[in-house]
Design a protein around this motif. Structure first.
Motif, mmCIF file in Angstrom:
data_model
loop_
_atom_site.group_PDB
_atom_site.id
_atom_site.type_symbol
_atom_site.label_atom_id
_atom_site.label_comp_id
_atom_site.label_asym_id
_atom_site.label_seq_id
_atom_site.Cartn_x
_atom_site.Cartn_y
_atom_site.Cartn_z
ATOM 1 N N GLU A 35 0.832 -1.209 0.000
ATOM 2 C CA GLU A 35 0.000 0.000 0.000
ATOM 3 C C GLU A 35 0.870 1.264 0.000
ATOM 4 O O GLU A 35 0.632 2.190 -0.764
ATOM 5 C CB GLU A 35 -0.901 -0.011 1.232
ATOM 6 C CG GLU A 35 -1.848 1.151 1.306
ATOM 7 C CD GLU A 35 -2.719 1.056 2.558
ATOM 8 O OE1 GLU A 35 -2.750 2.027 3.320
ATOM 9 O OE2 GLU A 35 -3.354 0.009 2.748
ATOM 10 N N ARG A 36 1.873 1.269 0.860
ATOM 11 C CA ARG A 36 2.758 2.440 0.922
ATOM 12 C C ARG A 36 3.544 2.593 -0.368
ATOM 13 O O ARG A 36 3.759 3.698 -0.842
ATOM 14 C CB ARG A 36 3.705 2.318 2.105
ATOM 15 C CG ARG A 36 3.022 2.525 3.420
ATOM 16 C CD ARG A 36 3.997 2.414 4.553
ATOM 17 N NE ARG A 36 3.305 2.480 5.826
ATOM 18 C CZ ARG A 36 3.792 2.052 6.971
ATOM 19 N NH1 ARG A 36 4.998 1.532 7.006
ATOM 20 N NH2 ARG A 36 3.098 2.152 8.070
ATOM 21 N N HIS A 42 2.259 6.598 -6.764
ATOM 22 C CA HIS A 42 1.237 7.537 -7.220
ATOM 23 C C HIS A 42 1.693 8.985 -6.991
ATOM 24 O O HIS A 42 1.557 9.841 -7.869
ATOM 25 C CB HIS A 42 -0.072 7.264 -6.486
ATOM 26 C CG HIS A 42 -1.201 8.137 -6.903
ATOM 27 N ND1 HIS A 42 -1.799 8.034 -8.135
ATOM 28 C CD2 HIS A 42 -1.823 9.150 -6.257
ATOM 29 C CE1 HIS A 42 -2.755 8.941 -8.234
ATOM 30 N NE2 HIS A 42 -2.786 9.642 -7.106
ATOM 31 N N ARG A 43 2.238 9.273 -5.811
ATOM 32 C CA ARG A 43 2.710 10.627 -5.523
ATOM 33 C C ARG A 43 3.874 11.027 -6.421
ATOM 34 O O ARG A 43 3.969 12.168 -6.870
ATOM 35 C CB ARG A 43 3.102 10.757 -4.050
ATOM 36 C CG ARG A 43 1.872 10.869 -3.146
ATOM 37 C CD ARG A 43 2.253 11.177 -1.737
ATOM 38 N NE ARG A 43 2.722 9.925 -1.135
ATOM 39 C CZ ARG A 43 3.580 9.839 -0.128
ATOM 40 N NH1 ARG A 43 4.076 10.913 0.408
ATOM 41 N NH2 ARG A 43 3.936 8.670 0.359
ATOM 42 N N LEU A 44 4.778 10.098 -6.695
ATOM 43 C CA LEU A 44 5.905 10.389 -7.590
ATOM 44 C C LEU A 44 5.412 10.667 -9.011
ATOM 45 O O LEU A 44 5.929 11.569 -9.685
ATOM 46 C CB LEU A 44 6.902 9.237 -7.588
ATOM 47 C CG LEU A 44 7.738 9.082 -6.315
ATOM 48 C CD1 LEU A 44 8.567 7.807 -6.379
ATOM 49 C CD2 LEU A 44 8.627 10.288 -6.117
ATOM 50 N N GLN A 49 4.340 14.634 -13.291
ATOM 51 C CA GLN A 49 3.410 15.269 -14.233
ATOM 52 C C GLN A 49 3.300 16.763 -13.965
ATOM 53 O O GLN A 49 3.269 17.567 -14.905
ATOM 54 C CB GLN A 49 2.038 14.618 -14.144
ATOM 55 C CG GLN A 49 1.990 13.231 -14.721
ATOM 56 C CD GLN A 49 0.666 12.534 -14.462
ATOM 57 O OE1 GLN A 49 -0.186 13.044 -13.754
ATOM 58 N NE2 GLN A 49 0.500 11.353 -15.039
ATOM 59 N N ALA A 50 3.249 17.152 -12.698
ATOM 60 C CA ALA A 50 3.165 18.583 -12.364
ATOM 61 C C ALA A 50 4.425 19.305 -12.824
ATOM 62 O O ALA A 50 4.352 20.409 -13.366
ATOM 63 C CB ALA A 50 2.961 18.769 -10.860
#
Length: 150
Positions: A35-36, A42-44, A49-50
Motif C-alpha cells: 500500500e505504501r 502515485h505521488r511520484l 506530471q506537475a
C-alpha cells in the motif's frame, strides 16, 4: 567485506524475512508495504506530471511573443463605465467626484484631481480592455486651505 559486516547483513536480512513472512502478522505487514509503495508511486507520478506541466507552461510563455489584450468584440458602454469606476476607486481617493462618459469605447474623463494623480488615472483607464481612447478633461484640484487654529 570483513566477517563482522557480513554477519550483520545476514542477521538483518534474516530478521527482515522473519518479520515479513511471519504466519500471524506477516500478511498484514506485506499488505502495508504494498500500500505504501503504491501510494509513493502515485505521488511520484503526480509530482513528475506537475513538473512536466510547469516546464511546458514556462517554455510556452518563453516561446510565445508578448500578448496584447485585444478584444475582438466591443464591450458594452455601461459595463465599461462600471469597470472604469471600479478601477478608479483603486487609483484615487475621491473617485466618486470624477465624471466618466463612455461612448463606443471612447472615454471622456472629467472632474478635479490632484496634479500628481492625473497621469495615473489616465494610464489606469487606458489599460482597461475595451477602452479605445481616453479624452482627458481632468482639472487640477485646488490645494486645500490650511485649517485655522483658534
Amino acid at each position: 567485506m570483513n566477517t563482522v559486516v557480513r554477519l550483520a547483513v545476514a542477521f538483518a536480512a534474516g530478521a527482515a524475512v522473519m518479520y515479513y513472512f511471519d504466519r500471524e502478522g506477516g500478511r498484514l505487514r506485506r499488505a502495508r508495504v504494498r500500500e505504501r509503495g503504491g501510494d509513493l508511486r502515485h505521488r511520484l507520478e503526480e509530482a513528475a506530471q506537475a513538473g512536466a506541466r510547469r516546464r511546458a507552461e514556462r517554455t510556452h510563455g518563453t516561446v510565445m511573443p508578448e500578448r496584447t489584450r485585444v478584444r475582438t468584440e466591443p464591450v458594452d458602454d455601461a459595463l465599461l463605465r462600471d469597470r472604469i469606476r471600479s478601477r478608479l476607486g483603486h487609483v484615487v481617493a475621491h473617485s466618486s467626484t470624477l465624471v466618466v462618459d463612455v461612448e463606443a469605447g471612447h472615454v471622456v474623463l472629467g472632474g478635479a484631481v490632484a496634479a500628481s494623480d492625473i497621469e495615473p488615472v489616465v494610464h489606469a483607464v487606458a489599460e482597461i480592455p475595451g477602452v479605445r481612447s481616453v479624452d482627458n478633461r481632468l482639472s487640477v484640484q485646488a490645494p486645500e486651505r490650511a485649517a485655522s487654529r483658534h
